[in-house]
Design an enzyme around this catalytic site. Structure first.
Site, PDB file in Angstrom:
ATOM      1  N   GLU A  48      56.248  38.298  44.874  1.00  0.00           N
ATOM      2  CA  GLU A  48      56.640  38.304  43.465  1.00  0.00           C
ATOM      3  C   GLU A  48      56.409  39.708  42.939  1.00  0.00           C
ATOM      4  O   GLU A  48      55.414  40.349  43.288  1.00  0.00           O
ATOM      5  CB  GLU A  48      55.732  37.312  42.741  1.00  0.00           C
ATOM      6  CG  GLU A  48      56.039  37.061  41.310  1.00  0.00           C
ATOM      7  CD  GLU A  48      57.107  35.985  41.108  1.00  0.00           C
ATOM      8  OE1 GLU A  48      57.674  35.974  40.017  1.00  0.00           O
ATOM      9  OE2 GLU A  48      57.354  35.193  42.026  1.00  0.00           O
ATOM     10  N   SER A  71      54.967  46.536  41.526  1.00  0.00           N
ATOM     11  CA  SER A  71      54.789  47.395  42.713  1.00  0.00           C
ATOM     12  C   SER A  71      53.391  47.284  43.307  1.00  0.00           C
ATOM     13  O   SER A  71      52.831  48.269  43.803  1.00  0.00           O
ATOM     14  CB  SER A  71      55.077  48.858  42.362  1.00  0.00           C
ATOM     15  OG  SER A  71      56.328  48.969  41.753  1.00  0.00           O
ATOM     16  N   ARG A  72      52.827  46.119  43.229  1.00  0.00           N
ATOM     17  CA  ARG A  72      51.499  45.818  43.806  1.00  0.00           C
ATOM     18  C   ARG A  72      50.369  46.625  43.169  1.00  0.00           C
ATOM     19  O   ARG A  72      49.272  46.710  43.715  1.00  0.00           O
ATOM     20  CB  ARG A  72      51.416  46.019  45.337  1.00  0.00           C
ATOM     21  CG  ARG A  72      52.602  45.747  46.203  1.00  0.00           C
ATOM     22  CD  ARG A  72      53.363  44.532  45.880  1.00  0.00           C
ATOM     23  NE  ARG A  72      52.706  43.257  46.178  1.00  0.00           N
ATOM     24  CZ  ARG A  72      53.158  42.082  45.715  1.00  0.00           C
ATOM     25  NH1 ARG A  72      54.207  42.041  44.929  1.00  0.00           N
ATOM     26  NH2 ARG A  72      52.554  40.977  46.021  1.00  0.00           N
ATOM     27  N   LEU A  73      50.614  47.258  42.013  1.00  0.00           N
ATOM     28  CA  LEU A  73      49.530  48.018  41.362  1.00  0.00           C
ATOM     29  C   LEU A  73      48.753  47.076  40.439  1.00  0.00           C
ATOM     30  O   LEU A  73      48.748  47.220  39.214  1.00  0.00           O
ATOM     31  CB  LEU A  73      50.121  49.200  40.578  1.00  0.00           C
ATOM     32  CG  LEU A  73      50.862  50.223  41.438  1.00  0.00           C
ATOM     33  CD1 LEU A  73      51.425  51.353  40.594  1.00  0.00           C
ATOM     34  CD2 LEU A  73      49.915  50.801  42.505  1.00  0.00           C
ATOM     35  N   HIS A  74      48.139  46.091  41.037  1.00  0.00           N
ATOM     36  CA  HIS A  74      47.472  45.035  40.265  1.00  0.00           C
ATOM     37  C   HIS A  74      46.218  45.548  39.557  1.00  0.00           C
ATOM     38  O   HIS A  74      45.619  46.535  39.967  1.00  0.00           O
ATOM     39  CB  HIS A  74      47.074  43.882  41.191  1.00  0.00           C
ATOM     40  CG  HIS A  74      48.180  43.437  42.079  1.00  0.00           C
ATOM     41  ND1 HIS A  74      49.439  43.144  41.614  1.00  0.00           N
ATOM     42  CD2 HIS A  74      48.218  43.236  43.424  1.00  0.00           C
ATOM     43  CE1 HIS A  74      50.203  42.787  42.629  1.00  0.00           C
ATOM     44  NE2 HIS A  74      49.499  42.838  43.735  1.00  0.00           N
TER      45      HIS A  74
END
Ligand SMILES: NC(=O)C1=CN([C@@H]2O[C@H](COP(=O)(O)OP(=O)(O)OC[C@H]3O[C@@H](n4cnc5c(N)ncnc54)[C@H](O)[C@@H]3O)[C@@H](O)[C@H]2O)[C@@H](O)CC1
Ligand SMILES: [K+]
Length: 631
Positions: free
Chosen positions: A423, A605-608
């Site tokens: 996601e 972009s997975r920069l959680h």
């Protein structure tokens, strides 16, 4: 009166038993069927088959015949005469039976009969609560009749028809409509059944939009172009676009042959008020995939015939070209066809093989014959408005819609590459300077968000424990309370988790709030809560859960479900006059006192976001320090 009488009419079974033996034999046997079933049937026991005229009035009923008797073979030709609708329970072939002419005459006096030929002598077919064809897999053994099949003969009862619809979940049993039937249904809906075209179009368009939203998330497939034709199919497209706008997509419309009727001009005005751009054919790029992620094909529906005329011929070609280019691209745009892939023959499909190849087809009301040729990965059904009278008249088998959904997937979901499931989260900012100093307050804030978002069981948490053997184990439990000292849940003090906690009080809790892209990890040490507190929790539970807690010796082996039922019943009786059910000693609460929190929020972009709280002593006071961890 007429309508009421029809509603309660029961399906009639004509019960026959061999030659000149008596239907009385079946009468005696039929008590093996549950009383609740027998009461719903009109059973007629016929004795002398050579006198078919002596049968009771059969007109207007769908009849089920049961022929029985080990020596009898005549059920076989009854069944054949009755055609494809028949249900068989195994039989020997036999053409020579002298009763054949009588039997066929009898059949003719029935309307649309189904024959159940049960050759097992003086027994009665077994009932099964499924849709499998009775007995076919167990030739010669005791025969079974599917209850839904019987229900389908309880004609004219809306409740029964709904049940039949709900029982037809297998994709192979879905019905397909001819072009004529589709048009007829349209007329019936908008004639005697009192629907307006506006209403149906609104529901159809909403179904299309919800189907799209189920498969293509706006975070990844945002730009939508709906190409709308001159008829109702085009209208469905206009409605879908309005809903897609509200669902968070960025839609565009190409509507080259506008219809001047108020319904359509109104739909266009609604889109203009939402600032949805209306593009001309000339505005469209030659390669649609550059500007759009989803192409909604709402050009033609079931009234299409012949070859597409301009400008739709070129528009269809653009979609064909798009599909061809997609084969060689890494990320491709998708085509969603409304009701019929435009340009396809409504019954035959893409005859020349040169037409649109949609990725998704949303059939409306019921799929049309051409949908059998659809080979894309997503076939949905929409138009949750089909009344039982239509279901019955056209013998429709449609899948049940789940919950309150406006659409339902037909056929198998596509094979999914699990490793490719991901996601691209879009979440609000979550910055150190914005968060609460105390993690319990921060937790409460996020918990309230989860409640406000209507998430199911926001208090569900995964509890992980580790015994002295060092092996971790996890399970979901429900949070029962939270205060400044920690998180409480209740359980059986003799369960596996309880044993592990007695050996090692260290545990972790994990809350996951899908829909908000958030999770919270809480770690710490666990203690039992006071007996008084456990009492309070116990008595706040529903009575059934209290009894359930008493009978469940959690994590021990149970010989079978019936044992639990039996014990439950006994305790229910035992406590029937008791106001306050005593809490068993083995049941109680635990509280986890946290020494670590981590608040996680999914970002693009997975920069959680990962903010971790740990306690520190500063000047003899405990304070929580907050650090950001790398995602
Ligand atoms: N239960 C129903 O019957 C419902 C039907 N709905 C929609 O209505 C559709 C049927 O609507 P319509 O009957 O208005 O018909 P269509 O929308 O299928 O198309 C009819 C229009 O296309 C034109 N046309 C036909 N063949 C053509 C060709 N070869 N080249 C160029 N133009 C051509 C006709 O002149 C007419 O203007 C269904 O497919 C569905 O999408 C939904 O709105 C709601 C429920
Ligand atoms: K279409």
């Amino acid at each position: 009166m007429g309508k009421e009488a029809e509603k309660v009419r029961k399906p009639r079974f004509l019960c026959l038993h061999g030659f000149r033996t008596s239907g009385e034999i079946l009468k005696k046997q039929i008590h093996k069927w549950p009383e609740s079933v027998v009461q719903k049937l009109d059973l007629v026991f016929q004795t002398d088959l050579t006198r078919p005229k002596a049968n009771p009035t059969l007109k207007g009923s769908s009849i089920l015949l049961i022929t029985s008797g080990s020596s009898s073979t005549r059920g076989q030709y009854y069944r054949r005469a009755a055609g494809a609708a028949s249900q068989r329970c195994g039989s020997n072939e036999g053409e020579t039976d002298f009763l054949k002419p009588y039997g066929l005459e009898l059949l003719e006096s029935c309307v649309d009969p189904v024959v159940i030929n049960h050759p097992k002598g003086h027994t009665i077919p077994r009932l099964e609560n499924n849709t499998r064809k009775g007995g076919e897999s167990e030739k010669g053994s005791t025969c079974a009749i599917s209850l839904p099949r019987i229900r389908s003969f309880a004609s004219n009862s809306s409740v029964e028809a709904t049940r039949v619809m709900q029982s037809m979940t297998s994709p192979v049993s879905i019905s397909y409509l001819t072009q004529r039937e589709a048009a007829e249904i349209d007329e019936i809906l908008m004639g005697p059944l009192g629907f307006s075209v506006n209403q149906l179009m609104e529901l159809a368009g909403l179904s299309v939009a919800t189907s799209i939203a189920e498969v293509y998330k706006p975070s990844e497939f945002n730009r939508v172009l709906a190409i709308c034709g001159p008829g109702n199919n085009g209208g469905d497209g206009l409605v879908a676009v309005r809903h897609l706008h509200h669902f968070g997509y960025k839609p565009f419309v190409c509507y080259p042959k506008r219809t001047a009727k108020p319904l359509y001009t109104g739909l266009v005005t609604q889109l203009e008020s939402l600032a949805v751009p209306l593009l001309t054919v000339g505005d469209l790029p030659s390669d649609l995939s550059k500007d759009f992620d989803i192409l909604v094909d709402a050009m033609f529906g079931f009234s299409f015939h012949g070859a597409p005329r301009p400008p739709f011929d070129d528009l269809i070609q653009k979609l064909v070209y798009l599909h061809e280019c997609n084969q060689t691209r890494q990320k491709s745009s998708v085509i969603v066809s409304v009701d019929i892939p435009s340009g396809w023959n409504v019954e035959e499909g893409d005859v020349a093989g040169e037409g649109i190849k949609p990725d998704m087809l949303v059939s409306l009301t019921a799929p049309k014959l051409c949908a059998k040729k659809f080979s894309g990965p997503h076939h949905f059904l929409g138009g949750r408005f089909v009344p039982p009278s239509i279901v019955e008249k056209y013998k429709l088998h449609l899948p049940p819609y789940p919950g309150t959904s406006m659409c339902v997937r037909i056929g198998k979901p596509p094979q999914i590459d699990i490793s490719a499931l991901r996601e691209n989260y879009i979440s609000p900012e979550f910055l150190e300077e914005q968060v609460e100093a105390n993690p319990i307050d921060q937790f409460r804030k996020w918990f309230d968000d989860a409640v406000a978002a209507g998430l199911k069981e926001p208090n569900a948490m995964c509890l992980s424990t580790v015994g002295q053997d060092g092996k971790p184990s996890s399970r979901m439990v429900l949070l029962k309370g939270i205060d400044k000292d920690g998180f409480v849940w209740c359980t059986n003090y003799e369960s596996r988790k309880a044993h592990q906690l007695s050996e090692n009080p260290g545990a972790s809790l994990l809350f996951y709030w899908d829909g908000l892209n958030r999770q919270v990890r809480v770690e710490g040490s666990v203690q039992k809560v006071s007996d008084k507190e456990s009492e309070q929790y116990f008595h706040s539970r529903p009575r059934g859960s209290q009894i359930g807690a008493i009978i469940s010796k959690q994590s021990t082996i149970v010989p079978g479900r019936h044992v639990l039922y039996q014990q439950f019943k006994e305790l229910e009786e035992k406590f029937s006059d008791v106001n306050l059910i005593p809490k068993p000693k083995s049941w109680g609460g635990y509280k986890l006192k946290p020494d670590l929190f981590e608040f996680w929020q999914g970002q693009q972009s997975r920069l959680h976001d990962r903010l971790q709280y740990t306690p520190q002593e500063i000047n003899g006071r405990q304070v929580w320090t907050i650090v950001r961890l790398a995602p």
